[in-house]
Structure formats: C-alpha cells, structure tokens
Design a protein around this motif. Structure first.
Motif, PDB file in Angstrom:
ATOM      1  N   SER A   1      -6.297  -0.835   0.619  1.00  0.00           N
ATOM      2  CA  SER A   1      -5.931  -1.212  -0.750  1.00  0.00           C
ATOM      3  C   SER A   1      -4.929  -0.183  -1.269  1.00  0.00           C
ATOM      4  O   SER A   1      -4.752   0.889  -0.669  1.00  0.00           O
ATOM      5  N   LEU A   2      -4.257  -0.491  -2.371  1.00  0.00           N
ATOM      6  CA  LEU A   2      -3.294   0.448  -2.943  1.00  0.00           C
ATOM      7  C   LEU A   2      -3.963   1.780  -3.269  1.00  0.00           C
ATOM      8  O   LEU A   2      -3.421   2.845  -2.940  1.00  0.00           O
ATOM      9  N   SER A   3      -5.116   1.743  -3.898  1.00  0.00           N
ATOM     10  CA  SER A   3      -5.779   2.997  -4.295  1.00  0.00           C
ATOM     11  C   SER A   3      -6.168   3.825  -3.071  1.00  0.00           C
ATOM     12  O   SER A   3      -6.020   5.053  -3.068  1.00  0.00           O
ATOM     13  N   ASP A   4      -6.643   3.149  -1.996  1.00  0.00           N
ATOM     14  CA  ASP A   4      -7.007   3.882  -0.785  1.00  0.00           C
ATOM     15  C   ASP A   4      -5.768   4.441  -0.086  1.00  0.00           C
ATOM     16  O   ASP A   4      -5.791   5.563   0.436  1.00  0.00           O
ATOM     17  N   PHE A   5      -4.692   3.663  -0.086  1.00  0.00           N
ATOM     18  CA  PHE A   5      -3.450   4.137   0.540  1.00  0.00           C
ATOM     19  C   PHE A   5      -2.956   5.396  -0.156  1.00  0.00           C
ATOM     20  O   PHE A   5      -2.589   6.384   0.486  1.00  0.00           O
ATOM     21  N   LEU A   6      -2.931   5.372  -1.492  1.00  0.00           N
ATOM     22  CA  LEU A   6      -2.449   6.533  -2.242  1.00  0.00           C
ATOM     23  C   LEU A   6      -3.385   7.728  -2.060  1.00  0.00           C
ATOM     24  O   LEU A   6      -2.928   8.873  -1.996  1.00  0.00           O
ATOM     25  N   GLU A   7      -4.680   7.456  -1.972  1.00  0.00           N
ATOM     26  CA  GLU A   7      -5.639   8.553  -1.758  1.00  0.00           C
ATOM     27  C   GLU A   7      -5.363   9.245  -0.428  1.00  0.00           C
ATOM     28  O   GLU A   7      -5.358  10.481  -0.343  1.00  0.00           O
ATOM     29  N   HIS A   8      -5.119   8.465   0.623  1.00  0.00           N
ATOM     30  CA  HIS A   8      -4.824   9.040   1.938  1.00  0.00           C
ATOM     31  C   HIS A   8      -3.462   9.731   1.933  1.00  0.00           C
ATOM     32  O   HIS A   8      -3.293  10.797   2.534  1.00  0.00           O
ATOM     33  N   LEU A   9      -2.502   9.119   1.250  1.00  0.00           N
ATOM     34  CA  LEU A   9      -1.141   9.664   1.217  1.00  0.00           C
ATOM     35  C   LEU A   9      -1.119  11.051   0.594  1.00  0.00           C
ATOM     36  O   LEU A   9      -0.354  11.925   1.024  1.00  0.00           O
ATOM     37  N   LEU A  10      -1.961  11.265  -0.415  1.00  0.00           N
ATOM     38  CA  LEU A  10      -1.953  12.519  -1.163  1.00  0.00           C
ATOM     39  C   LEU A  10      -3.047  13.491  -0.712  1.00  0.00           C
ATOM     40  O   LEU A  10      -3.338  14.458  -1.408  1.00  0.00           O
ATOM     41  N   SER A  11      -3.624  13.237   0.449  1.00  0.00           N
ATOM     42  CA  SER A  11      -4.692  14.104   0.942  1.00  0.00           C
ATOM     43  C   SER A  11      -4.314  14.693   2.300  1.00  0.00           C
ATOM     44  O   SER A  11      -3.232  14.428   2.835  1.00  0.00           O
ATOM     45  N   ASP A  12      -5.228  15.484   2.868  1.00  0.00           N
ATOM     46  CA  ASP A  12      -4.963  16.059   4.190  1.00  0.00           C
ATOM     47  C   ASP A  12      -5.092  15.012   5.291  1.00  0.00           C
ATOM     48  O   ASP A  12      -4.885  15.302   6.479  1.00  0.00           O
ATOM     49  N   LYS A  13      -5.422  13.772   4.929  1.00  0.00           N
ATOM     50  CA  LYS A  13      -5.466  12.670   5.892  1.00  0.00           C
ATOM     51  C   LYS A  13      -4.090  12.046   6.113  1.00  0.00           C
ATOM     52  O   LYS A  13      -3.952  11.128   6.915  1.00  0.00           O
ATOM     53  N   ARG A  14      -3.103  12.539   5.398  1.00  0.00           N
ATOM     54  CA  ARG A  14      -1.782  11.916   5.450  1.00  0.00           C
ATOM     55  C   ARG A  14      -1.223  11.864   6.872  1.00  0.00           C
ATOM     56  O   ARG A  14      -0.576  10.894   7.260  1.00  0.00           O
ATOM     57  N   GLU A  15      -1.471  12.904   7.669  1.00  0.00           N
ATOM     58  CA  GLU A  15      -0.942  12.950   9.037  1.00  0.00           C
ATOM     59  C   GLU A  15      -1.482  11.815   9.893  1.00  0.00           C
ATOM     60  O   GLU A  15      -0.885  11.443  10.905  1.00  0.00           O
ATOM     61  N   HIS A  16      -2.610  11.264   9.494  1.00  0.00           N
ATOM     62  CA  HIS A  16      -3.247  10.200  10.272  1.00  0.00           C
ATOM     63  C   HIS A  16      -3.024   8.833   9.636  1.00  0.00           C
ATOM     64  O   HIS A  16      -3.675   7.856  10.019  1.00  0.00           O
ATOM     65  N   LEU A  17      -2.108   8.756   8.675  1.00  0.00           N
ATOM     66  CA  LEU A  17      -1.806   7.508   7.975  1.00  0.00           C
ATOM     67  C   LEU A  17      -0.491   6.947   8.487  1.00  0.00           C
ATOM     68  O   LEU A  17       0.476   7.683   8.683  1.00  0.00           O
ATOM     69  N   PHE A  18      -0.444   5.624   8.686  1.00  0.00           N
ATOM     70  CA  PHE A  18       0.807   4.994   9.133  1.00  0.00           C
ATOM     71  C   PHE A  18       1.097   3.755   8.286  1.00  0.00           C
ATOM     72  O   PHE A  18       0.256   2.878   8.186  1.00  0.00           O
ATOM     73  N   PRO A  19       2.316   3.707   7.676  1.00  0.00           N
ATOM     74  CA  PRO A  19       3.300   4.792   7.581  1.00  0.00           C
ATOM     75  C   PRO A  19       2.873   5.780   6.503  1.00  0.00           C
ATOM     76  O   PRO A  19       2.118   5.428   5.606  1.00  0.00           O
ATOM     77  N   ASN A  20       3.393   6.991   6.592  1.00  0.00           N
ATOM     78  CA  ASN A  20       3.033   7.996   5.585  1.00  0.00           C
ATOM     79  C   ASN A  20       4.254   8.492   4.813  1.00  0.00           C
ATOM     80  O   ASN A  20       4.187   9.528   4.148  1.00  0.00           O
ATOM     81  N   ASN A  21       5.361   7.743   4.893  1.00  0.00           N
ATOM     82  CA  ASN A  21       6.558   8.107   4.124  1.00  0.00           C
ATOM     83  C   ASN A  21       7.217   6.890   3.479  1.00  0.00           C
ATOM     84  O   ASN A  21       8.377   6.932   3.102  1.00  0.00           O
ATOM     85  N   SER A  22       6.448   5.802   3.356  1.00  0.00           N
ATOM     86  CA  SER A  22       6.911   4.614   2.639  1.00  0.00           C
ATOM     87  C   SER A  22       5.708   3.723   2.384  1.00  0.00           C
ATOM     88  O   SER A  22       4.640   3.915   2.984  1.00  0.00           O
ATOM     89  N   PHE A  23       5.862   2.752   1.487  1.00  0.00           N
ATOM     90  CA  PHE A  23       4.784   1.780   1.294  1.00  0.00           C
ATOM     91  C   PHE A  23       4.733   0.865   2.514  1.00  0.00           C
ATOM     92  O   PHE A  23       5.772   0.455   3.035  1.00  0.00           O
ATOM     93  N   PRO A  24       3.537   0.503   2.962  1.00  0.00           N
ATOM     94  CA  PRO A  24       3.432  -0.295   4.188  1.00  0.00           C
ATOM     95  C   PRO A  24       3.884  -1.742   4.023  1.00  0.00           C
ATOM     96  O   PRO A  24       4.320  -2.369   4.984  1.00  0.00           O
ATOM     97  N   THR A  25       3.777  -2.281   2.800  1.00  0.00           N
ATOM     98  CA  THR A  25       4.188  -3.670   2.559  1.00  0.00           C
ATOM     99  C   THR A  25       4.892  -3.764   1.205  1.00  0.00           C
ATOM    100  O   THR A  25       4.661  -2.936   0.311  1.00  0.00           O
ATOM    101  N   ASP A  26       5.740  -4.766   1.058  1.00  0.00           N
ATOM    102  CA  ASP A  26       6.405  -4.995  -0.226  1.00  0.00           C
ATOM    103  C   ASP A  26       5.400  -5.369  -1.301  1.00  0.00           C
ATOM    104  O   ASP A  26       5.579  -5.023  -2.481  1.00  0.00           O
ATOM    105  N   GLU A  27       4.344  -6.088  -0.899  1.00  0.00           N
ATOM    106  CA  GLU A  27       3.327  -6.503  -1.870  1.00  0.00           C
ATOM    107  C   GLU A  27       2.625  -5.286  -2.480  1.00  0.00           C
ATOM    108  O   GLU A  27       2.382  -5.227  -3.696  1.00  0.00           O
ATOM    109  N   MET A  28       2.322  -4.281  -1.637  1.00  0.00           N
ATOM    110  CA  MET A  28       1.673  -3.079  -2.152  1.00  0.00           C
ATOM    111  C   MET A  28       2.623  -2.290  -3.048  1.00  0.00           C
ATOM    112  O   MET A  28       2.218  -1.757  -4.091  1.00  0.00           O
TER     113      MET A  28
END
Length: 314
Positions: free
Chosen positions: A17-44
């Motif tokens: 979800s958007l809230s979970d994506f942003l939580e991962h993006l702004l945490s130490d889990k970011r390295e394990h997030l894909f993608p971690n330098n753009s939104f994954p979908t236009d809808e999000m």
C-alpha cells in the motif's frame, strides 16, 4: 551440522500500500525495497499526489531525497564503463568520450570517487524557490538522461511532480486577498509581475483609464506593454469590465490587457476574453499559482513585508 543463514527479505513496492511503501522507503528497509528511488506504479504516485498537502514539509523533503539522484554510483556504471572501454580499444568513434559522465567514470575507477554528483542540494531551494529547484532538476535530466538507469529517471520525474503539486499548486484561502485593501491588492499584483521580469509602475488613481498597474518589457524581440486592472471583489467579475479593457488596450496601443481579480469571472466575461487574444483573465486560483511560482508558496507569511517595501518605494 551447518548453521542456518537468515534469508534477506525483499519487498516489491507494487505489492505494498502507499503507506507501507513510504514506511519502507524512509526506513532502514529501503535497501531491500524495489524500486527504492521512484514510485512503483503511476496509480500509487497519483494517490500520493492527491494527498501531498497532508504531508509536512520535512516528510516531503525526506521522500524527495529518496527520489533524487544521490552522490555515488549506480550498478549500471560498471557495465557502461566496460562497454565504453571496449569502444575505446577498438578505436570506435563515439561522442560519449567527450561527455562529463565518461570522464567521471574513468576518474571513479582510478580514485574510487563517486560517478554521480547528487541533486539533494536542490532541496535547499524549497519551499521558497520551487521554480529554481525544478529548473535545476530539469537541467540535470537533460544533461544525463542517456546515462541514468530507468528507475532513476522515473524518480526525477516523480520528484518534479511532487514539487509542482506541493509548492506550485499549493492552495491558499481566498480570504487572504479579501483581507487586503484595494490598493494593497494592486501592490501585490505589481510585485508578482515584477518577479515575472516586468518593469512595473503603479498608476495614480486619477486619469488612469481604470488601469492600476503598467507592466513593461523592453527586451529585443519581446517588447511589450501590459495594462493591468485589479478587482478585489467578492462577487464574480462581469463582461462589462472586459469590454472596457479591450477599448483601453486599443486606445493606448498596448500589447495586452490583463484583468486580475480576487474572485472569479462570469461565463460571458470568459467568452469575451477568449475571443480576444489581447485580453487575459487571472482569477484567484490562477493568481495563487503564479504567486506560488514566482514569490514562493509561503508568500502569505511575507505579505506584510512585500506591501511595506512596495509602499516605501512608491
């Protein structure tokens, strides 16, 4: 007996979800997030943009920092370096050898220095200078788009959309204008057009043909004189004022007539203006966007300073 190794958990952004994506993006889990330098979908991304004004400036900048190109290297840089070296060895002519990117690549592998000069410094231009921040990102994109990975390119596009939505399209209450006196509304309009690159002059109330501000440009190939009327009204501005402005523009041989109001315009007024290319109507929503763009989205906080400065000048 072999010890069990803990498997690294990766997260697909498109499955969050958007809230979970942003939580991962702004945490130490970011390295394990894909993608971690753009939104994954236009809808999000659209979901975020629709709620961008609910995020604080600090959190907005934290998100932007993840989307902008950082100082450092991308995984594709090593592949590019090997490819360009093979071209060089085969004596294949290529324009890439003259590019700063190639020079930084070679320097990086000799001195272990970063290939990319980061863009996070553009955040210091926010919130006061969003237009300049966008220009810097656009220039970076233009110079480097052929070398950046796809998600890095998407991140830059996402960042510019966020800056536009958060700072340039920031909604300001109409009461800000209604709390000004008519002359203060004229002063604010004059300040805006001065920031837009015009030489401005507030007219005297006598014998001004209803014109409140003169805005001139004497640039070669772009010489113009705009006659500006300011209407600090609560009700809609009607077609009568448009007709009068057309006559004044014709009589004074001006380039354009601009009607700026603190409310909106009636349908006949807009239709009359649309049929005359020398007339422009700016309602309170368009006025706010222009003020956000050229003075900064926090202009309401500096309005007393703006008015005081202009009053002293005049």
């Amino acid at each position: 007996m072999k010890e069990k190794t803990e498997e690294t958990e990766y997260f697909m952004g498109s499955e969050l979800s958007l809230s979970d994506f942003l939580e991962h993006l702004l945490s130490d889990k970011r390295e394990h997030l894909f993608p971690n330098n753009s939104f994954p979908t236009d809808e999000m991304k659209d979901e975020y943009l629709n709620s961008v004004h609910t995020f604080s400036d600090k959190k907005t900048k934290d998100i932007l920092r993840c989307l902008l190109v950082p100082t450092g290297n991308f995984g594709s840089d090593l592949h590019n370096f090997k490819f360009y070296k093979s071209l060089e060895k085969s004596k294949t002519e290529s324009q890439v050898f003259d590019k700063e990117y190639y020079k930084r690549l070679k320097e990086s592998f000799v001195k272990n220095s970063p290939v990319w000069e980061g863009l996070s410094w553009t955040l210091d231009l926010l919130p006061d200078f969003p237009n300049e921040s966008l220009k810097a990102i656009d220039a970076f994109f233009l110079a480097n788009c052929q070398f950046l990975p796809d998600f890095a390119l998407s991140g830059l596009s996402d960042a510019t959309e966020i800056i536009r939505a958060k700072y340039l399209d920031k909604v300001q209450p109409q009461e800000i204008y209604l709390n000004l006196s008519p002359i203060e509304f004229e002063i604010l309009t004059a300040e805006l057009f001065e920031k837009m690159g015009f030489e401005v002059e507030l007219t005297k109330s006598t014998a001004d043909d209803g014109i409140d501000v003169l805005a001139k440009k004497a640039d070669a190939g772009n010489k113009q004189l705009s006659l500006i009327q300011c209407k600090r009204y609560t009700e809609k501005v009607g077609v009568t004022y448009v007709r009068e402005l057309i006559g004044t523009v014709t009589d004074r041989k001006a380039t354009k007539g601009i009607l700026v109001c603190s409310s909106t315009f009636t349908k006949p007024a807009r239709e009359k203006a649309d049929s005359n290319p020398s007339i422009e109507l700016i309602d309170h929503i368009q006025l706010t966007r222009l003020l956000n763009r050229f003075i900064g989205p926090n202009w309401p906080l500096r309005i007393e300073q703006i008015l005081r400065s202009k009053k002293i000048t005049n």
